[in-house]
Structures are given as structure tokens and as C-alpha cells.
Design a protein around this motif. Structure first.
Motif, mmCIF file in Angstrom:
data_model
loop_
_atom_site.group_PDB
_atom_site.id
_atom_site.type_symbol
_atom_site.label_atom_id
_atom_site.label_comp_id
_atom_site.label_asym_id
_atom_site.label_seq_id
_atom_site.Cartn_x
_atom_site.Cartn_y
_atom_site.Cartn_z
ATOM 1 N N SER A 228 47.547 71.418 34.285
ATOM 2 C CA SER A 228 46.827 70.162 34.058
ATOM 3 C C SER A 228 45.860 69.819 35.181
ATOM 4 O O SER A 228 44.757 69.324 34.925
ATOM 5 C CB SER A 228 47.827 69.017 33.870
ATOM 6 N N GLU A 261 38.601 68.028 36.428
ATOM 7 C CA GLU A 261 38.779 67.664 35.023
ATOM 8 C C GLU A 261 37.659 68.243 34.152
ATOM 9 O O GLU A 261 37.900 68.720 33.036
ATOM 10 C CB GLU A 261 38.820 66.138 34.890
ATOM 11 N N ALA A 262 36.425 68.237 34.684
ATOM 12 C CA ALA A 262 35.296 68.763 33.912
ATOM 13 C C ALA A 262 35.459 70.261 33.652
ATOM 14 O O ALA A 262 35.126 70.752 32.562
ATOM 15 C CB ALA A 262 33.994 68.501 34.657
ATOM 16 N N LYS A 265 38.042 70.902 30.903
ATOM 17 C CA LYS A 265 37.465 70.724 29.563
ATOM 18 C C LYS A 265 36.644 71.951 29.150
ATOM 19 O O LYS A 265 36.671 72.377 27.994
ATOM 20 C CB LYS A 265 36.593 69.470 29.539
ATOM 21 N N ARG A 266 35.915 72.531 30.108
ATOM 22 C CA ARG A 266 35.115 73.721 29.794
ATOM 23 C C ARG A 266 36.023 74.908 29.447
ATOM 24 O O ARG A 266 35.711 75.698 28.563
ATOM 25 C CB ARG A 266 34.207 74.080 30.970
ATOM 26 N N LEU A 268 39.010 74.725 28.110
ATOM 27 C CA LEU A 268 39.560 74.464 26.780
ATOM 28 C C LEU A 268 38.529 74.782 25.695
ATOM 29 O O LEU A 268 38.858 75.418 24.681
ATOM 30 C CB LEU A 268 40.001 73.001 26.688
ATOM 31 N N ALA A 269 37.288 74.369 25.914
ATOM 32 C CA ALA A 269 36.228 74.640 24.929
ATOM 33 C C ALA A 269 35.989 76.148 24.808
ATOM 34 O O ALA A 269 35.764 76.659 23.700
ATOM 35 C CB ALA A 269 34.951 73.923 25.341
#
Length: 417
Positions: A228, A261-262, A265-266, A268-269
């Protein structure tokens, strides 16, 4: 004191009838005087008794101090010493051994290999240094000098030489190590190169800039390593003898790196678009450098990033076909030369070491230090064994460090006034 001089031409005891020492069967057939009987020292022969006695006294003194060196042991050629004595004793990771062998057999032995150890002196080293610097780059020449110096020092410790000729000679100019300051990219260049990479490889750049991962670590990252708020770095993809392997990170230093955090997200994408696949490779353990590929244990890892053919990434191919074209598109390096009619297209890029994947790691370090992050924390996240190394490498990324201190002293003195 142990040791004596033997006359090999005359018998030790005189004839009782004549009172004279009689000739032996060796009369005139060999060197006359031989020094014998010094523990741990081989016998040595001389033409004159004066030379034999002088050497006996010196050898006795050196043997008593543990400093005795038999010059005959230095008659072995450098090549034979390296191949039979020095090289078999080297214990390093397989990749390190491969690099060492390339430089020793490529840039040391072809020049000095046929000379005896005892015959490698200042003039020979001076000529070798000049020749090798004309033949290869400064960095390669410097490493060749480092290895030659280590070989000659081992010969000293093996009591084959009195001293290391690579040390303490001001007339020899060894190849200098190139001074390369770590360079960072501005955000605009990072964004331009990222946009020029194919979609499946953009995440590798993100991992380099966002977490300071080395190239092999980015290629070996698994979804299971992504947590996380941090990444766990426990492996990399290595190349050894043109074959791919999984292996531990550099110096076997597993580590946790904070995950922005950014970037999470990348990642995950990226996973949603390019579903991770399992790849199996042998494990290249630094403690088993001589184990053949077939005998190594196999490791299967779901990889976050992989080739269009669904395999692990070969860094050489990736650098040539993905990374450098992106650099050229972004204007960082010149494009490949235009081919003339009838010519095959060139795939040879101009050297651009300073713009390798590692520049992303430098960029990560520069951003962290300029933001005021501690060197100790940065060293931990980068996997450096010593924060002092991190400081030496990236101190020029801290332009405000002195200014902050001066400002604090200024405020303190102003308050006192």
C-alpha cells in the motif's frame, strides 16, 4: 642458526692418509657451492663461496623475520601465475568474475602475460599503461590497472616478489578513473522520454524516477512486491554470459522503498492493461559463481513488465530497441544516421552512457535531497551500503544545504544582538 654452505666438488672429510679432501663424482659437473638447511627455504647454488655465504646470511635473517622471498619463484610468467594460482582463488559473484575476466584476459595478459613476474618493472608498466590507454576507454583501462595491481600484490603476499611494482612509483601514470558526476533530468525531459516509450514500458521509467529502482530491479518487479505504501525490492534480472537470470539485488541488499500514491495508481493502471505473467528463470546466486545454468534452482515470478513476446526483458535488446529510440524522439541523443540508398539500416547508436536508465535513479535522488530528505534515509531506499557513498555521489544535488546553515547562524546571531 640453521643453514650451511656445502662444497659439492670436494668430500666433507679429508682423507686420513693424505690429509686432503678428495674430489666427488660431481667435480666440474655442476655449480660448486650450495646453501642448504634453512627451514622453508629451497637450496640454492653459487659459483663462489663468498656469494654463497653472503646469500646464506641474508636468507637466514629474512627467514627468521618471515620476510624471505625466493627470486626463483618470481620467474613464473604473469599468465601462468594468473591462470594457475591467482584466478582459481577469486570468489566473487558470477557477473563480477565475467567482468574481471574480460579486462584481465583482454587488456592485461595480451601485453604483459609472457613476462616473468620478477621482470615486470617500472618501464614495462609505463609502456603497458600508455598502450592500454590508447587501445580502450579510460574507465576500462583504469579497471585493468586495478586488477593488475591486485595480482601483483597477491604475488608479493605469496612470497614471489619483494614488492609490488604498481605501488609507490611516481614515474608511472596509471590510467585515471574518469570523473563522472551524477546527472539528473528535469521533469520536462522525464515526461518527454516517457511519452516516447511504448505503453508497456512507460511503467519502468515511473519506477526509476518514483522509487529509484535500478533497471534490473524494475524489470523483475512483481505485483506481490507492491504494498500500500512501499515497494519491497528483493530481486533483479541479471545477464550473465548472454543469458537471463533472476538474482538478489546488488550486494544482496533487499530493501523497502516508500511508494508515492501517484506511482501506486500508475502501477495499478498498468496491471489492468498488461496483466502480469509468470516467468521462470534460473537463480544466479553470488555465492555460487561457478555453478552451471542447468544446475541452478529455477524461480518463477509474476512479472509486472515484460516483452511483447511475453518474456523477461533483455536489457541489451531493450536499451537498443526501446530506450534509445525514445531518447532520440525526445531529443536527448541524436537519431540513428540516415542510411544511403542500398544500405542496410544502422542499429549502432552513438555512446550515451550518461543517459542510461540509471539517470532516473539519480533524478530520484536529486528530488529527494532538494526536498530536504536525509542522506541516511536516501541511502537506505537506494540500497547503498554506506550513507557516506550516497553523500559523495549526490552532494552536488544539495545546493541549499550550506545556505540553510548560514541562514540559521545569521538568525541566531541576529537574535543575540
Amino acid at each position: 642458526m640453521a643453514g650451511y654452505v656445502e662444497d659439492r666438488w670436494l668430500k666433507k672429510r679429508a682423507n686420513k692418509e693424505t690429509g686432503r679432501r678428495e674430489r666427488t663424482a660431481l667435480w666440474g659437473k655442476c655449480t660448486r657451492y650450495r646453501v642448504k638447511g634453512i627451514p622453508g627455504v629451497r637450496d640454492r647454488s653459487f659459483d663462489t663461496v663468498a656469494d654463497a655465504k653472503a646469500w646464506l646470511a641474508e636468507a637466514q635473517t629474512d627467514a627468521r623475520r618471515g620476510d624471505f622471498v625466493d627470486v626463483r619463484d618470481g620467474a613464473i610468467s604473469l599468465r601462468e601465475y594468473v591462470e594457475k594460482h591467482w584466478w582459481p582463488s577469486q570468489v566473487h559473484p558470477a557477473q563480477t568474475l565475467e567482468s574481471m575476466k574480460y579486462r584481465i584476459w583482454g587488456h592485461v595478459l595480451p601485453y604483459l602475460g609472457e613476462l616473468a613476474l620478477k621482470d615486470i618493472g617500472v618501464s614495462e608498466l609505463r609502456k603497458w599503461s600508455a598502450d592500454v590507454q590508447r587501445a580502450v576507454g579510460q574507465g576500462t583501462a583504469n579497471l585493468a590497472w586495478v586488477y593488475l595491481k591486485a595480482i601483483m600484490q597477491a604475488a608479493v603476499e605469496d612470497k614471489r616478489l619483494f614488492r609490488n611494482p604498481c605501488k609507490g612509483n611516481s614515474s608511472i601514470k596509471p590510467p585515471r578513473k574518469p570523473e563522472r558526476k551524477a546527472r539528473a533530468w528535469p521533469q520536462g525531459r522525464v515526461d518527454a522520454v516517457r511519452a516516447a516509450l511504448s505503453d508497456r514500458y512507460q511503467i519502468t521509467l515511473d519506477l526509476g524516477v518514483g522509487c529509484g529502482l535500478r533497471q534490473g530491479e524494475a524489470f523483475a518487479l512483481s505485483p506481490a512486491d507492491v504494498h500500500s505504501d512501499f515497494l519491497h525490492v528483493e530481486r533483479q534480472i541479471l545477464m550473465y554470459k548472454s543469458q537471463l537470470y533472476f538474482g538478489p539485488p546488488k550486494r544482496r541488499k533487499e530493501r523497502d522503498v516508500p511508494l508515492p500514491e501517484a506511482l501506486a495508481k500508475r502501477i495499478l493502471a498498468h496491471q489492468e492493461r498488461f496483466v502480469p505473467i509468470e516467468v521462470t528463470l534460473p537463480w544466479l546466486d553470488p555465492e555460487e559463481p561457478s555453478l552451471d545454468r542447468e544446475s541452478r534452482r529455477k524461480v518463477t515470478v509474476p512479472l509486472l513488465v515484460y516483452t511483447g513476446r511475453r518474456g523477461a526483458i533483455n536489457r541489451t535488446t531493450w536499451n537498443t530497441k526501446a530506450w534509445k529510440p525514445a531518447l532520440a524522439i525526445a531529443g536527448v541523443i541524436p537519431p540513428l544516421p540516415q542510411r544511403q540508398p542500398g544500405e542496410r539500416p544502422s542499429r549502432v547508436w552513438e555512446p550515451s552512457r550518461e543517459h542510461g536508465f540509471h539517470v532516473l535513479r539519480h533524478t530520484y535522488a536529486s528530488v529527494m535531497l532538494e526536498a530536504g530528505e536525509s542522506v541516511v534515509s536516501l541511502a537506505k531506499w537506494l540500497g547503498h551500503s554506506d550513507p557516506a557513498f550516497t553523500l559523495r555521489t549526490y552532494t552536488h544535488f544539495m545546493p541549499q544545504a550550506g545556505a540553510r546553515g548560514m541562514s540559521a547562524i545569521e538568525d541566531w546571531l541576529t537574535d543575540l544582538g
